[in-house]
Design a protein around this motif. Structure first.
Motif, short mmCIF file in Angstrom:
data_model
loop_
_atom_site.label_atom_id
_atom_site.label_comp_id
_atom_site.label_asym_id
_atom_site.label_seq_id
_atom_site.Cartn_x
_atom_site.Cartn_y
_atom_site.Cartn_z
N LEU A 1 0.82 -1.26 -0.03
CA LEU A 1 0.14 0.07 0.12
C LEU A 1 0.94 1.17 -0.04
CD1 LEU A 1 -2.66 -0.85 2.43
CD2 LEU A 1 -2.83 -1.17 -0.01
N ILE A 2 0.62 2.25 -1.09
CA ILE A 2 1.53 3.33 -1.28
C ILE A 2 0.77 4.30 -1.36
CG2 ILE A 2 3.34 2.19 -1.89
CD1 ILE A 2 2.52 3.30 -5.10
N GLY A 3 1.08 5.78 -0.79
CA GLY A 3 0.41 6.74 -1.01
C GLY A 3 0.16 7.41 0.26
N PRO A 4 -0.03 8.81 0.38
CA PRO A 4 -0.25 9.46 1.63
C PRO A 4 -1.35 9.29 2.31
CG PRO A 4 -0.78 10.97 -0.15
CD PRO A 4 -0.15 9.68 -0.87
N GLY A 5 -1.50 9.36 3.50
CA GLY A 5 -2.71 9.29 4.49
C GLY A 5 -3.50 8.13 3.99
N GLU A 6 -4.83 8.52 3.84
CA GLU A 6 -5.86 7.67 3.62
C GLU A 6 -6.02 7.19 2.04
OE1 GLU A 6 -9.25 9.52 5.30
OE2 GLU A 6 -9.03 8.42 7.27
N ASP A 7 -5.02 8.08 1.21
CA ASP A 7 -5.22 8.01 -0.15
C ASP A 7 -4.21 6.86 -0.75
OD1 ASP A 7 -6.22 8.51 -2.71
OD2 ASP A 7 -5.04 10.23 -3.07
N LYS A 8 -4.50 5.78 -0.38
CA LYS A 8 -3.44 4.83 -0.35
C LYS A 8 -3.95 3.87 -1.78
CE LYS A 8 -1.67 4.04 4.10
NZ LYS A 8 -0.48 4.91 3.72
N GLN A 9 -3.12 3.47 -2.66
CA GLN A 9 -3.09 2.51 -3.88
C GLN A 9 -2.40 1.10 -3.47
OE1 GLN A 9 -5.21 3.40 -6.32
NE2 GLN A 9 -5.58 5.36 -5.31
N LEU A 10 -2.72 0.04 -3.97
CA LEU A 10 -2.14 -0.99 -4.04
C LEU A 10 -1.13 -1.36 -5.29
CD1 LEU A 10 -2.06 -3.82 -2.50
CD2 LEU A 10 -3.56 -4.88 -4.14
N ALA A 11 0.23 -1.51 -4.81
CA ALA A 11 1.34 -1.65 -5.88
C ALA A 11 1.80 -3.05 -5.60
CB ALA A 11 2.27 -0.48 -5.82
N LEU A 12 1.09 -4.11 -5.84
CA LEU A 12 1.42 -5.38 -5.84
C LEU A 12 2.18 -5.77 -7.19
CD1 LEU A 12 1.49 -7.48 -3.52
CD2 LEU A 12 -0.30 -8.54 -4.59
N ALA A 13 3.40 -6.42 -7.23
CA ALA A 13 4.36 -6.75 -8.43
C ALA A 13 3.33 -7.84 -9.21
CB ALA A 13 5.54 -7.51 -7.85
N PRO A 14 3.12 -7.60 -10.67
CA PRO A 14 2.18 -8.44 -11.44
C PRO A 14 2.61 -10.03 -11.29
CG PRO A 14 3.41 -6.77 -12.66
CD PRO A 14 3.95 -6.61 -11.29
N SER A 15 3.83 -10.47 -10.61
CA SER A 15 4.10 -11.77 -10.69
C SER A 15 3.45 -12.28 -9.22
CB SER A 15 5.64 -12.35 -10.71
OG SER A 15 6.16 -11.57 -9.54
#
Length: 327
Positions: free
Chosen positions: A247-261
């Motif tokens: 989970l990346i991004g500031p505060g509550e505005d997070k996005q999921l950045a999981l590697a494709p594999s």
């Protein structure tokens, strides 16, 4: 809107109209709001025994029926061993066979599920409506639901709108619940959850998670098995950690950045575990920690849309759990 081939409309029209009327009542009771009317139209461009289902003028489903025949299906998912036309049932894609009407008794004797053409279309329409309920809940419908609350609940609405949240935010929370097939019939409980969380967050995602925790009893009841227990599949600790760290991004505005594999590994694990549970006759929910639930669900909805994802915050204290697997 349902467009049908002319022969279908003539032969099955009245039965179809009656079933759709009953369907709208059932869905209103189950999910807490009355959906827009369903219009049935002839379409000369469709096959005589074909139909198309449209939501807001966009095609949402296609199918064909066989008039004078019955659709037979094996509840165990196998191929029906009777003479007829082998097809896929349109709502769920399961193996099915159109058999002659005079084979009804034999099909029933063999333990097959047997339905008529109008029921085939209505079942398909039911699933299409459930998949699109969030889009069908308009702003005007939300206003209507708020106005129709009992008098003793009106102050709750006045305290919330517009001082704490606006009606558009309430609509987005309700739509998010419906998208995961969560009933909004307990509107006062939902509004209390929004009122509790809104002073601390403007994030619709966080508002939804707070409301879901308030609906713990409802969620556990709706997903219980035949034995009364809630069947669950848990996430292994390494997956819990992998999601939390992605989970990346500031505060509550997070996005999921999981590697494709890693994403493919997760999808494979979910499919395998849920297929094993299905072979045991179970329809479990996937249980996660609260912080990652919405992000896990956002992945699962792409390939297993009907799979329920719940967080530990949504387990009611009196719910009886039954673990049937782990991803």
């Amino acid at each position: 809107r349902v467009a049908t081939g002319r022969a279908y409309r003539i032969v099955e029209g009245r039965r179809l109209t009656d079933q759709i009327r009953a369907l709208r009542k059932t869905l209103a009771t189950e999910f807490g709001f009355v959906m827009p009317p369903v219009r049935i139209l002839d379409n000369m461009r469709l096959a005589n025994q074909g139909y198309a289902i449209r939501i807001k003028e966009m095609e949402a489903g296609l199918g064909e029926v066989r008039l004078g025949h019955l659709m037979a299906m094996d509840p165990r998912g196998g191929q029906v061993e009777l003479p007829g036309e082998h097809v896929r049932e349109p709502a769920f894609g399961l193996p099915a066979t159109w058999v002659a009407d005079d084979l009804r008794e034999e099909a029933t004797f063999r333990g097959y599920t047997v339905v008529d053409p109008a029921t085939v279309l209505t079942t398909h329409l039911t699933e299409i409506l459930k998949e699109n309920m969030a889009d069908l809940l308009s702003y005007a419908e939300v206003q209507k639901l708020l106005k129709e609350l009992p008098e003793n609940q009106k102050k709750l609405v006045d305290d919330l709108i517009p001082g704490v949240v606006n009606a558009a935010t309430i609509q987005r929370v309700l739509q998010a619940l419906l998208k995961e097939r969560v009933s909004i019939r307990d509107l006062p409980q939902i509004l209390e959850g929004i009122g509790e969380a809104a002073p601390h967050t403007a994030s619709v995602t966080q508002l939804v998670e707070q409301v879901r925790a308030r609906l713990a009893r409802q969620l556990c009841w709706a997903n219980r098995g035949e034995d009364g227990a809630l069947p669950i599949i848990t996430l292994a600790a390494d997956w819990e950690q992998a999601f939390a760290e992605a989970l990346i991004g500031p505060g509550e505005d997070k996005q999921l950045a999981l590697a494709p594999s890693r994403l493919q590994d997760f999808i494979r694990g979910v499919r395998d575990t849920f297929e094993r549970a299905a072979l045991q006759g179970e329809q479990p929910v996937l249980l996660t920690s609260p912080g990652i639930r919405p992000y896990v669900r956002s992945i699962i909805e792409r390939f297993r849309g009907q799979t329920v994802v719940m967080s530990q915050n949504e387990i009611h204290p009196r719910a009886r759990l039954k673990t049937v697997g782990m991803v």
